[in-house]
Enzyme design. Sequence first.
Site, PDB file in Angstrom:
ATOM      1  CG  HIS A 105       2.702  -0.867  12.262  1.00  0.00           C
ATOM      2  ND1 HIS A 105       4.008  -1.310  12.214  1.00  0.00           N
ATOM      3  CD2 HIS A 105       1.998  -1.660  11.423  1.00  0.00           C
ATOM      4  CE1 HIS A 105       4.083  -2.347  11.390  1.00  0.00           C
ATOM      5  NE2 HIS A 105       2.893  -2.572  10.889  1.00  0.00           N
ATOM      6  CB  CYS A 142       0.843   4.673   7.315  1.00  0.00           C
ATOM      7  SG  CYS A 142      -0.516   4.860   6.152  1.00  0.00           S
ATOM      8  CD  GLU A 154      -3.411   1.171  12.570  1.00  0.00           C
ATOM      9  OE1 GLU A 154      -2.966   0.430  11.692  1.00  0.00           O
ATOM     10  OE2 GLU A 154      -4.576   1.616  12.560  1.00  0.00           O
ATOM     11  CB  SER A 213       0.761  -8.783   8.237  1.00  0.00           C
ATOM     12  OG  SER A 213      -0.197  -8.092   7.466  1.00  0.00           O
ATOM     13  CB  SER A 214      -3.504  -6.388  11.423  1.00  0.00           C
ATOM     14  OG  SER A 214      -4.871  -6.119  11.338  1.00  0.00           O
ATOM     15  CG  ASN A 215      -2.651  -5.834   5.478  1.00  0.00           C
ATOM     16  OD1 ASN A 215      -2.738  -6.392   4.394  1.00  0.00           O
ATOM     17  ND2 ASN A 215      -1.495  -5.427   5.976  1.00  0.00           N
ATOM     18  CB  THR A 230      -5.432   1.666   8.941  1.00  0.00           C
ATOM     19  OG1 THR A 230      -4.295   0.885   9.338  1.00  0.00           O
ATOM     20  CG2 THR A 230      -5.285   3.070   9.481  1.00  0.00           C
ATOM     21  CB  CYS A 262      -0.902  -0.003   1.219  1.00  0.00           C
ATOM     22  SG  CYS A 262       0.022   0.112   2.748  1.00  0.00           S
ATOM     23  CG  HIS A 308      -1.677  -4.034  15.184  1.00  0.00           C
ATOM     24  ND1 HIS A 308      -1.167  -2.846  14.722  1.00  0.00           N
ATOM     25  CD2 HIS A 308      -1.495  -4.942  14.188  1.00  0.00           C
ATOM     26  CE1 HIS A 308      -0.712  -3.031  13.490  1.00  0.00           C
ATOM     27  NE2 HIS A 308      -0.892  -4.293  13.144  1.00  0.00           N
TER      28      HIS A 308
END
Lengths: 274, 274
Positions: free
Chosen positions: A70, A92, A122, A214-216, A158, A12, A120
Amino acid sequence: MKVKLAENYGFCFGVKRAIKIAENSPGSITFGPLIHNPLEIKRLKNEYKVDVCENIAELSSDKKVVVRTHGITKSDILKLQAENFEIVDATCPFVTKPQQICERMSADGYDIVIFGDINHPEVKGVMSYAVGSVFVVLSPDELLDAKLGDRVAVVSQTTKKESDFVKIVEFLISQKREVRVFNTICNATWDNQSSARELSGNVDIMLVIGGKNSSNTKQLFDICKSGCKDSYLVESVDDLDTDWFKDKGICGITAGASTPDWIISKIVEKVREI
Amino acid sequence: MKVKLAENYGFCFGVKRAIKIAENSPGSITFGPLIHNPLEIKRLKNEYKVDVCENIAELSSDKKVVVRTHGITKSDILKLQAENFEIVDATCPFVTKPQQICERMSADGYDIVIFGDINHPEVKGVMSYAVGSVFVVLSPDELLDAKLGDRVAVVSQTTKKESDFVKIVEFLISQKREVRVFNTICNATWDNQSSARELSGNVDIMLVIGGKNSSNTKQLFDICKSGCKDSYLVESVDDLDTDWFKDKGICGITAGASTPDWIISKIVEKVREI
């Protein structure tokens, strides 16, 4: 094996930007892993001597400190500033946003609800900006006993799924007079998720490439499993098992926002050979 | 016939208050019907000489003007004030709230979405307070072509169903960065609806008593039909049809927020005799 790539996948904007920042800061040190992809972290170390450190006390003052994509907590930023570190911020911009919202809304007297994983980095960063009450939850049940005021502001990690975010909002609306909803799920997450949803429903086997922390990537894997029961989460070419591909026609592939193209290419190549 | 009344039904706080105000202003005139119940309006005329007028031009300046419980438009209030009418405001405080929110939020640069019926006097009043864009909708589809900015504030007509309100919010969250949700559905509506839902699932026939032009009564009827297919909306004892009750064991009864007790009592009595 025939391979079909998702319409949107992989790196991203925030990750690309963070890597560029790290590459432009050779010999620096990132405070926590820059992105959630161990192989890319290793590449940055090998090619750019960018190291990782998890503890402020262990940072050496002669090195640039890169803030991970993050983000970090407000108190850690203040500590780094107080100790006169040269800071390069690779947070980000889509993460800076919920940090700012959290700070502004709690200063305005709203109680904060963050939809996300409290462990997490972030989320740890975002919640650290609240000056009042803050609740981090993954489902509405966790709010049942929360002592929330009548004015609530909600943000999301996010990289979360929008349909789950809506469930939190729905619960809050039924309870509170004012719910100020900030949809901070990033577009890249949204695009990758909707492409994964579409593709996984039209293939025989689905690979989700990304870091297991990785969360996403985990969200993508979750989505793909609903579309295609034979979905697998792989970090590198070594995780592939040729047995998975027996009697399968088409293999769909997607990748998390922190998965570099060079890892994806290797896997695509390998699958095509099967 | 055995009768079971809903746990919560009938007159809400705002209606009780408006009737008290009208009774305390004998000889006055209400601008539009005070509440949505023709029989109660007739009673106020007979017993307190409280008349109804739909047009400012026809108001006689020697009479007190009572503002109806649904509120009126901002420009009508200003006109009445400009012409020095003695005004008694019977607007339900739960309706004043969305009026104020609409005014404040649109002044703050939010586009306004009102979940409600554009022909209902309450909604006409609320939307008149917006100084910028305002969209009145009953379903998310109606927002597909709406040119909404990135910051949206949402309110609901006080008498609507929460589950439908949530659908509008859900749509907006998926589209907009900030959605400021004010759940202006009133508690009485909520209480009456949830009691109706519960009762209608446990009876053989269900009566919903209220004005056929009453929004909250129509919502109750809608809810009851889902719980009990033999549900009927009645305004007075004259609407009852004994055929409905053939081979039925228990008759559930609820009533809209503008239905006076004396109408409910008459119907309960009649049904018990069947």
